[in-house]
Design an enzyme around this catalytic site. Structure first.
Site, PDB file in Angstrom:
ATOM      1  N   HIS A  30      -1.897   1.087  -3.558  1.00  0.00           N
ATOM      2  CA  HIS A  30      -1.978   2.308  -3.356  1.00  0.00           C
ATOM      3  C   HIS A  30      -0.326   2.656  -4.148  1.00  0.00           C
ATOM      4  O   HIS A  30       0.805   1.892  -3.433  1.00  0.00           O
ATOM      5  CB  HIS A  30      -2.097   2.836  -1.963  1.00  0.00           C
ATOM      6  CG  HIS A  30      -2.244   4.228  -2.083  1.00  0.00           C
ATOM      7  ND1 HIS A  30      -3.080   4.984  -2.668  1.00  0.00           N
ATOM      8  CD2 HIS A  30      -1.304   5.060  -1.004  1.00  0.00           C
ATOM      9  CE1 HIS A  30      -2.853   6.304  -2.155  1.00  0.00           C
ATOM     10  NE2 HIS A  30      -1.791   6.274  -1.371  1.00  0.00           N
ATOM     11  N   CYS A  73      -4.720   7.509  -7.345  1.00  0.00           N
ATOM     12  CA  CYS A  73      -3.352   7.603  -6.936  1.00  0.00           C
ATOM     13  C   CYS A  73      -2.250   7.147  -8.015  1.00  0.00           C
ATOM     14  O   CYS A  73      -0.994   7.662  -7.941  1.00  0.00           O
ATOM     15  CB  CYS A  73      -3.172   6.509  -5.781  1.00  0.00           C
ATOM     16  SG  CYS A  73      -3.469   4.946  -5.979  1.00  0.00           S
TER      17      CYS A  73
END
Length: 506
Positions: free
Chosen positions: A435, A112
């Site tokens: 994330h 990510c």
């Protein structure tokens, strides 16, 4: 406490913190009214609000009058809004599809950080142009950097044209070949999470070095530098010896440290440009403390700002995160951070922009003059007169008009203002986990959230919530696009000149 700002026949409630300088209050007023800080004339008891609170005493609910013209006058839409549910069934599916928004990227295992970085950089159309112009047959060795340029070019092309999520396997493999640290694996052979800022900085530097080496001319060689490189000029002074020296430097990222003393990006940027360093003094023959004052000497077309949230904690040997909330503006004005020489260059565009806006405001007042006069005769008015409304000292921070050259018609002029076009956020309490997500503003003004391969539309107010202070996604890197002003550009709705961010150009 809460106060009420009265401007242009409207009232705007504002929550004010007297522990912060008036600049923060004026930034809030700008976000509500569109009146730039340098045009705001806020009247308080005893005079006009300055850069410090001084002896100003405010009360809960106090009404403050403001004078100053906004940057643009809203116009009604030319066409009526059509809702998707009102369209025929065969047109609804097509209407729901993204309009040149590009595609998400499939997560290939803790990737990510790379996906969020690429979504932000892919939102810079000029970067794609520079990559497309790269001469792969220029005789330069086909090494890992060469392969990374080609892989980046191909990935951005695919992201822009695909209507399905893209699998970035080739790009990821090439990225890891160029930067072996991204090959790190944890237990079970799973690839480890990486720092998106390291990916961003490493990638931009690699692209710049390779394109600079292969460029056919100076314009081609400096294409990436012109887009992202920020120039700095520092003055160092040693109080003990009286020595002074100057330093020049550049970087592809403005690094803004998070401290307890600030909670707004503008103030944090001012603070991090000044400080002290320890270096050798020739006169003293030893190391001494020098004060360092830094100004911006060169502005790029895109201004990346990193809110430095991660630090290494020796006790636990982990890269920890500062969770403090730091608000950021949709429009960033760096004029006050620039060198005097650079300010003179910006003055031309800023003055032309303001004169055009003042001309529009004057015409509007002339059209509404009869109605205003009738209303004033009937019952009086608390609206400031045209003379009082005139921005008499708006050029106080600029060079004298006689010193500034006349702007060239049709030539875009820099203003020192930047509009937010992308945000890279991180959710979690450690750089080794959490994330990353990329949030980008499209040509039509629509914000999108790219959560790997999941793409969702967002409202502008959702972007302003990414300031941190909790476990929600918080802004890590903000990307601003230069706002230029073009004198004599095709007028819109009676306006003279045109002011637009680069990312909004087609």
């Amino acid at each position: 406490m809460k106060v009420v700002v009265s401007w242009n026949r409207g009232t705007y409630p504002v929550e004010i913190d007297l522990d912060e300088p008036p600049a923060v209050f004026k930034s809030q007023v700008f976000s509500l009214t569109g009146v730039p800080v340098d045009r705001q004339k806020i009247m308080v008891k005893g005079g006009m609000l300055k850069d410090e609170w001084g002896k100003v005493k405010l009360k809960e609910g106090q009404k403050l009058m403001m004078m100053g013209s906004a940057e643009a006058i809203p116009v009604a839409p030319e066409k009526a809004i059509t809702f998707v549910e009102d369209l025929p069934e065969e047109e609804q599916e097509a209407a729901m599809m993204p309009k040149d928004y590009g595609a998400g990227l499939v997560n290939l295992g803790n990737t990510c950080y790379m996906a969020a970085t690429m979504q932000c950089l892919a939102n810079v159309p000029e970067l794609g142009d520079a990559l497309n112009a790269y001469d792969s047959g220029s005789g330069i060795e086909a090494d890992a950097s060469h392969n990374l340029v080609l892989a980046t070019r191909d990935l951005i092309k695919e992201m822009r044209t695909s209507r399905q999520a893209v699998v970035p396997f080739k790009f990821l493999t090439t990225l890891r070949q160029r930067f072996p640290q991204f090959n790190e694996q944890g237990q079970g052979g799973v690839y480890s999470q990486q720092d998106a800022e390291e990916c961003w900085t490493g990638l931009v530097n690699a692209l710049d070095m390779r394109i600079n080496a292969a460029g056919a001319d100076e314009k081609a060689r400096s294409s990436v530098r012109d887009l992202f490189s920020i120039g700095y000029e520092s003055t160092l002074t040693c109080a003990e010896s009286g020595e002074t020296s100057k330093e020049e430097s550049s970087d592809f990222m403005f690094k803004c440290n998070v401290t307890q003393s600030v909670n707004h990006l503008n103030l944090a940027m001012q603070e991090c440009l000044n400080g002290t360093v320890e270096k050798n003094s020739e006169q003293l023959g030893r190391s001494a403390v020098w004060t360092k004052e830094t100004k911006l000497s060169k502005l790029p077309r895109y201004f990346p700002v990193e809110t430095v949230r991660f630090y290494y904690k020796v006790e636990t040997q982990t890269k920890c995160k500062i969770m403090k909330a730091v608000t950021f503006p949709l429009t960033l004005d760096v004029y006050d951070l620039c060198t005097p020489e650079l300010k003179k260059q910006l003055d031309v565009g800023r003055r032309a922009e303001r004169e055009a806006a003042d001309a529009v405001a004057a015409r509007k007042r002339a059209l509404n003059g009869a109605t205003d006069a009738a209303g004033g005769a009937a019952g009086g008015s608390d609206v400031p007169t045209e003379a009082a409304n005139k921005d008499t000292d708006g050029d106080s921070a600029m060079a004298d008009e006689g010193d500034a050259p006349a702007p060239e018609v049709g030539k875009p002029l820099p203003t020192g203002k930047y509009d937010l076009v992308a945000v890279l956020t991180h959710k979690g309490r450690s750089a080794d986990g959490g994330h990353y997500i990329g949030w980008t503003k499209q040509k039509d003004g629509q914000w999108l959230r790219f959560d790997d391969d999941d793409v969702e539309p967002q409202k502008e107010e959702d972007i302003l919530k990414l300031n941190g202070g909790g476990d929600w996604h918080m802004g890590y890197i903000k990307l601003y696009a230069e706002r230029t002003f073009t004198p004599g550009a095709a007028p819109a709705a009676g306006e003279e000149g045109e002011s637009a961010p680069k990312a909004m150009e087609s």
